[in-house]
Design a protein around this motif. Structure first.
Motif, PDB file in Angstrom:
ATOM      1  N   ASP A 456       0.117 -13.753  -1.794  1.00  0.00           N
ATOM      2  CA  ASP A 456      -0.850 -12.703  -2.128  1.00  0.00           C
ATOM      3  C   ASP A 456      -1.845 -12.469  -1.000  1.00  0.00           C
ATOM      4  OD1 ASP A 456      -2.261 -11.053  -4.429  1.00  0.00           O
ATOM      5  OD2 ASP A 456      -3.821 -12.296  -3.535  1.00  0.00           O
ATOM      6  N   VAL A 457      -2.408 -13.529  -0.460  1.00  0.00           N
ATOM      7  CA  VAL A 457      -3.469 -13.350   0.527  1.00  0.00           C
ATOM      8  C   VAL A 457      -2.916 -12.825   1.852  1.00  0.00           C
ATOM      9  CG1 VAL A 457      -3.499 -15.653   1.599  1.00  0.00           C
ATOM     10  CG2 VAL A 457      -5.627 -14.374   1.350  1.00  0.00           C
ATOM     11  N   ILE A 458      -1.712 -13.226   2.230  1.00  0.00           N
ATOM     12  CA  ILE A 458      -1.131 -12.710   3.472  1.00  0.00           C
ATOM     13  C   ILE A 458      -0.902 -11.204   3.358  1.00  0.00           C
ATOM     14  CG2 ILE A 458       0.934 -12.723   4.938  1.00  0.00           C
ATOM     15  CD1 ILE A 458       1.100 -15.756   4.468  1.00  0.00           C
ATOM     16  N   ASP A 459      -0.345 -10.775   2.216  1.00  0.00           N
ATOM     17  CA  ASP A 459      -0.132  -9.335   2.045  1.00  0.00           C
ATOM     18  C   ASP A 459      -1.452  -8.580   1.980  1.00  0.00           C
ATOM     19  OD1 ASP A 459       2.043  -7.207   1.331  1.00  0.00           O
ATOM     20  OD2 ASP A 459       0.401  -6.861  -0.068  1.00  0.00           O
ATOM     21  N   ALA A 460      -2.438  -9.139   1.268  1.00  0.00           N
ATOM     22  CA  ALA A 460      -3.729  -8.451   1.132  1.00  0.00           C
ATOM     23  C   ALA A 460      -4.435  -8.323   2.480  1.00  0.00           C
ATOM     24  CB  ALA A 460      -4.605  -9.204   0.135  1.00  0.00           C
ATOM     25  N   LEU A 461      -4.408  -9.383   3.286  1.00  0.00           N
ATOM     26  CA  LEU A 461      -5.100  -9.343   4.578  1.00  0.00           C
ATOM     27  C   LEU A 461      -4.464  -8.344   5.538  1.00  0.00           C
ATOM     28  CD1 LEU A 461      -5.773 -13.160   5.227  1.00  0.00           C
ATOM     29  CD2 LEU A 461      -7.466 -11.394   4.642  1.00  0.00           C
ATOM     30  N   THR A 462      -3.173  -8.126   5.415  1.00  0.00           N
ATOM     31  CA  THR A 462      -2.485  -7.221   6.357  1.00  0.00           C
ATOM     32  C   THR A 462      -2.513  -5.761   5.884  1.00  0.00           C
ATOM     33  OG1 THR A 462      -0.373  -7.839   5.317  1.00  0.00           O
ATOM     34  CG2 THR A 462      -0.997  -8.994   7.335  1.00  0.00           C
ATOM     35  N   ARG A 463      -3.269  -5.485   4.830  1.00  0.00           N
ATOM     36  CA  ARG A 463      -3.498  -4.104   4.385  1.00  0.00           C
ATOM     37  C   ARG A 463      -4.968  -3.750   4.592  1.00  0.00           C
ATOM     38  NH1 ARG A 463       0.960  -2.380   1.658  1.00  0.00           N
ATOM     39  NH2 ARG A 463       2.314  -4.032   0.838  1.00  0.00           N
ATOM     40  N   PRO A 464      -5.268  -2.516   4.967  1.00  0.00           N
ATOM     41  CA  PRO A 464      -6.668  -2.134   5.150  1.00  0.00           C
ATOM     42  C   PRO A 464      -7.416  -2.132   3.826  1.00  0.00           C
ATOM     43  CG  PRO A 464      -5.249  -0.207   5.286  1.00  0.00           C
ATOM     44  CD  PRO A 464      -4.353  -1.396   5.231  1.00  0.00           C
ATOM     45  N   ARG A 465      -8.721  -2.410   3.914  1.00  0.00           N
ATOM     46  CA  ARG A 465      -9.580  -2.414   2.734  1.00  0.00           C
ATOM     47  C   ARG A 465     -10.847  -1.647   3.085  1.00  0.00           C
ATOM     48  NH1 ARG A 465     -10.799  -8.313   0.434  1.00  0.00           N
ATOM     49  NH2 ARG A 465     -12.531  -8.144   1.906  1.00  0.00           N
ATOM     50  N   ALA A 466     -11.616  -1.278   2.096  1.00  0.00           N
ATOM     51  CA  ALA A 466     -12.803  -0.453   2.348  1.00  0.00           C
ATOM     52  C   ALA A 466     -13.760  -1.108   3.337  1.00  0.00           C
ATOM     53  CB  ALA A 466     -13.520  -0.162   1.028  1.00  0.00           C
ATOM     54  N   ASP A 467     -13.847  -2.446   3.314  1.00  0.00           N
ATOM     55  CA  ASP A 467     -14.826  -3.123   4.163  1.00  0.00           C
ATOM     56  C   ASP A 467     -14.242  -3.681   5.460  1.00  0.00           C
ATOM     57  OD1 ASP A 467     -13.260  -4.981   2.867  1.00  0.00           O
ATOM     58  OD2 ASP A 467     -14.873  -6.458   2.618  1.00  0.00           O
ATOM     59  N   ARG A 468     -12.942  -3.441   5.709  1.00  0.00           N
ATOM     60  CA  ARG A 468     -12.348  -3.967   6.944  1.00  0.00           C
ATOM     61  C   ARG A 468     -11.023  -3.276   7.220  1.00  0.00           C
ATOM     62  NH1 ARG A 468      -7.995  -6.341   5.257  1.00  0.00           N
ATOM     63  NH2 ARG A 468      -7.939  -7.607   3.353  1.00  0.00           N
ATOM     64  N   GLU A 469     -10.572  -3.386   8.459  1.00  0.00           N
ATOM     65  CA  GLU A 469      -9.246  -2.904   8.827  1.00  0.00           C
ATOM     66  C   GLU A 469      -8.200  -3.959   8.473  1.00  0.00           C
ATOM     67  OE1 GLU A 469      -9.217  -1.926  12.929  1.00  0.00           O
ATOM     68  OE2 GLU A 469     -10.535  -0.183  12.723  1.00  0.00           O
ATOM     69  N   ALA A 470      -6.948  -3.561   8.506  1.00  0.00           N
ATOM     70  CA  ALA A 470      -5.865  -4.514   8.256  1.00  0.00           C
ATOM     71  C   ALA A 470      -5.831  -5.573   9.352  1.00  0.00           C
ATOM     72  CB  ALA A 470      -4.534  -3.775   8.189  1.00  0.00           C
ATOM     73  N   TRP A 471      -5.588  -6.805   8.969  1.00  0.00           N
ATOM     74  CA  TRP A 471      -5.453  -7.875   9.956  1.00  0.00           C
ATOM     75  C   TRP A 471      -4.055  -7.836  10.568  1.00  0.00           C
ATOM     76  CZ3 TRP A 471      -7.737 -13.293   8.538  1.00  0.00           C
ATOM     77  CH2 TRP A 471      -9.095 -13.157   8.171  1.00  0.00           C
ATOM     78  N   PRO A 472      -3.919  -8.195  11.841  1.00  0.00           N
ATOM     79  CA  PRO A 472      -2.579  -8.427  12.400  1.00  0.00           C
ATOM     80  C   PRO A 472      -1.918  -9.578  11.650  1.00  0.00           C
ATOM     81  CG  PRO A 472      -4.219  -8.219  14.144  1.00  0.00           C
ATOM     82  CD  PRO A 472      -4.990  -8.310  12.861  1.00  0.00           C
ATOM     83  N   LEU A 473      -0.602  -9.522  11.517  1.00  0.00           N
ATOM     84  CA  LEU A 473       0.109 -10.542  10.751  1.00  0.00           C
ATOM     85  C   LEU A 473      -0.143 -11.943  11.318  1.00  0.00           C
ATOM     86  CD1 LEU A 473       2.145 -11.270   8.527  1.00  0.00           C
ATOM     87  CD2 LEU A 473       3.979 -10.908  10.207  1.00  0.00           C
ATOM     88  N   VAL A 474      -0.172 -12.065  12.617  1.00  0.00           N
ATOM     89  CA  VAL A 474      -0.388 -13.379  13.231  1.00  0.00           C
ATOM     90  C   VAL A 474      -1.733 -13.956  12.805  1.00  0.00           C
ATOM     91  CG1 VAL A 474      -0.724 -14.596  15.410  1.00  0.00           C
ATOM     92  CG2 VAL A 474       1.127 -12.929  15.196  1.00  0.00           C
ATOM     93  N   ASN A 475      -2.758 -13.108  12.717  1.00  0.00           N
ATOM     94  CA  ASN A 475      -4.083 -13.577  12.288  1.00  0.00           C
ATOM     95  C   ASN A 475      -4.062 -14.032  10.833  1.00  0.00           C
ATOM     96  OD1 ASN A 475      -4.781 -12.777  14.813  1.00  0.00           O
ATOM     97  ND2 ASN A 475      -6.347 -11.309  14.204  1.00  0.00           N
TER      98      ASN A 475
END
Length: 580
Positions: A456-475
């Motif tokens: 869940d968290v890997i998928d959520a982090l790699t999608r953009p959100r209102a308060d941040r851009e999507a993270w690169p997968l490696v990050n």
């Protein structure tokens, strides 16, 4: 015609009582007996019951000529919350007055009264040819809709589920435009009253309520409602002398229009629509959108539908995990929460299958993952769209969405309670106790709960959100691997090994400038089949080439994952000649 949209009053004294309030200054408007014509403010100066009316048009001298030559007209106004309209009137004689322009007119044979918020709904059919254009904000897109019925108070619209998920009761409507075959247009404003699904869960039904209208617009709306009702009666009539077709539903050339195409039968505008896996995933996406609307309206989880779609995911994954993972990229036009739910379900099942879980458990994982976040629709939009870190008060609301889903699973008796608890209730828990809803610590979190938290968290982090851009997968990988106090390191390592740093469905760049979608990986997690779509050194030329293992050397060194948006690429905008 039953349940008429208006009441006709024929008794002369009663007509006079209805017209009396229009004698006030500004109470009456005059319109000629032509559909779509403008109305003008006039003064109803006198009423002689059963004999005549006296109308003063001094404020609009241009009316004198058409009235004097005998053009028919109506008087219109509001009385006690109703719109009142007289039968056609004509001038009997002009009245002599040096200061004013007055006419003695025929007494109305009847008047029609219609209450703005009446319950009557005039149903529209596709063959009437009425096109509907809905915009919610001044700069927003036009949403594809079908109009199902129309009244003076509002209307019922049908739209695709994907377009309706973000709508909420009370939301303002910037413009609803109806375009009739005879080129007449009706523009309305209002707000959304309710959002629900149809009985088959195939589309959304949106109830709209109109704002108070200027009298010209209300008269035009009234005319349209009456003509829709009349057209419906004409089609249903078995009389030897049927009614003539309404001009509202005829083209300017006098021909009948083509029926309006259904929003469900319109061809999908995105690539991949002919791919069986994509089509089946879109069916699941439709279910999730419909289920979200049902939950917002107090409904339960549809047990049989959830079971069917969980079976579909298991079947697709067993047939070809690469095709299923690749097909996820074609859902980019779905709401983010639907994309996330499907991605978590697909990858969680894929990961659990590698660890030897049986099919019944895999099905329960798929079902629970599909609906694990649907309760977020109940949270305030300000919380989900916040561009700043959440306050303590806002964070206190988060457990509510987990509780909602847990409660609504009551009818899913086939679903393992243990698996549902692990996935739905533990996906947001963290090993150090900082998660929610219960703040469980390491020993209290099940193995499946730990696994799904990583997915869940890997998928959520790699999608953009209102308060941040999507993270690169490696990050995102570094985050779960480097925070053993939060995430299970064994499951984190299993995830990285299985899906790799250039996972199926990602866009990769080679040293030659080639950009390609990854379709398959080899045993070492390296791309073994890609769909090349662009060379970054020559962006004007789009490519369409599937390359296998022995052809990849010509692309140069693999540089890593690229952001599709940086190159104007999307899966839907790239033709896919090969199947993954």
């Amino acid at each position: 015609m039953t349940d008429s949209a208006s009441t006709d009053i024929h008794q002369a004294k009663a007509i006079g009582e209805w017209l009396e309030p229009l004698c006030l200054q500004g109470g009456a408007n005059l319109a000629f007996d032509t559909a779509g014509s403008t109305s003008w403010p006039v003064l109803l100066d006198d009423i002689v019951i059963g004999q005549a009316l006296v109308v003063d048009v001094s404020a609009v001298p241009a009316l004198e000529k058409p009235l004097a030559r005998g053009d028919e007209f109506h008087l219109i106004g509001h009385v006690s919350g109703a719109l009142v309209r007289t039968a056609p009137l004509t001038v009997i004689e002009p009245l002599e007055d040096a200061q004013r322009i007055q006419f003695r007119c025929t007494y109305p044979e009847y008047i029609s009264t219609i209450h703005r918020r009446g319950t009557f709904r005039a149903p529209l059919r596709a063959e009437m040819g009425v096109e509907t254009h809905l915009t919610l904000t001044a700069d927003g897109p036009v949403i594809d809709t079908e109009i199902r019925n129309l009244s003076l108070g509002g209307c019922l619209l049908a739209m695709r589920l994907v377009d309706a998920v973000a709508l909420t009761p009370g939301q303002l409507i910037e413009a609803l435009e109806l375009r009739f075959p005879n080129r007449q247009r009706l523009k309305l404003k209002g707000h959304i009253r309710h959002v629900r699904t149809d009985d088959d869960w195939t589309m959304a039904l949106i109830g709209c309520e109109f704002d108070e209208l200027p009298i010209d617009s209300e008269r035009q709306l009234w005319h349209c409602v009456k003509e829709i009702e009349r057209e419906g009666a004409r089609k249903a009539s078995i009389s030897d002398k049927p009614l003539e077709p309404s001009s509202l539903f005829l083209l300017p050339q006098g021909r009948r229009p083509q029926p309006v195409k259904s929003i469900l039968t319109a061809p999908a505008p995105v690539a991949g629509a002919d791919n069986t896996v994509v089509r089946r995933l879109r069916k699941i996406a439709d279910y999730l959108n419909a289920q979200s609307l049902q939950l917002q309206n107090g409904g339960l989880i549809a047990s049989s539908l959830l079971s069917r779609h969980a079976d579909t995911l298991l079947s697709l994954g067993a047939q070809s995990r690469e095709s299923l993972l690749y097909a996820l990229g074609y859902l980019e036009n779905e709401p983010v929460q639907v994309q996330h739910a499907l991605a978590v379900a697909v990858r969680a099942v894929d990961l659990a299958r590698r660890q030897g879980y049986d099919d019944s458990t895999l099905k329960a994982i798929a079902a629970s993952a599909l609906i694990h976040d649907l309760g977020k629709a109940s949270l305030p939009a300000t919380l989900l769209e916040s561009r700043v870190p959440l306050s303590d008060a806002q964070r206190a609301l988060l457990p509510g969405h987990v509780q909602l889903i847990s409660e609504r699973l009551a009818d899913c008796r086939w679903l393992s309670t243990d698996v549902a608890t692990s996935v739905v209730e533990q996906v947001n828990e963290r090993l150090d106790g900082s998660g929610y809803p219960r703040g469980l610590r390491a020993e209290a979190i099940d193995d499946l709960g730990r696994m799904v938290a990583v997915v869940d968290v890997i998928d959520a982090l790699t999608r953009p959100r209102a308060d941040r851009e999507a993270w690169p997968l490696v990050n995102a990988y570094r985050h779960v691997l480097g925070n053993a106090a939060l995430f299970d390191s064994v499951w984190a390592q299993r995830y990285v090994r299985l899906f790799g740093i250039t996972p199926v469905g990602s866009l990769v760049r080679y040293s030659s400038g080639a950009l390609a979608w990854v379709q398959r990986l080899d045993a070492k997690g390296r791309p073994s089949q890609v769909h090349m779509v662009l060379n970054a050194n020559s962006r004007q030329r789009r490519l369409d080439l599937v390359l296998g293992r022995h052809d990849l050397d010509q692309l140069g060194r693999l540089e890593g994952v690229a952001k599709p948006g940086d190159y104007g690429l999307s899966r839907s905008g790239s033709a896919s000649p090969g199947t993954a």
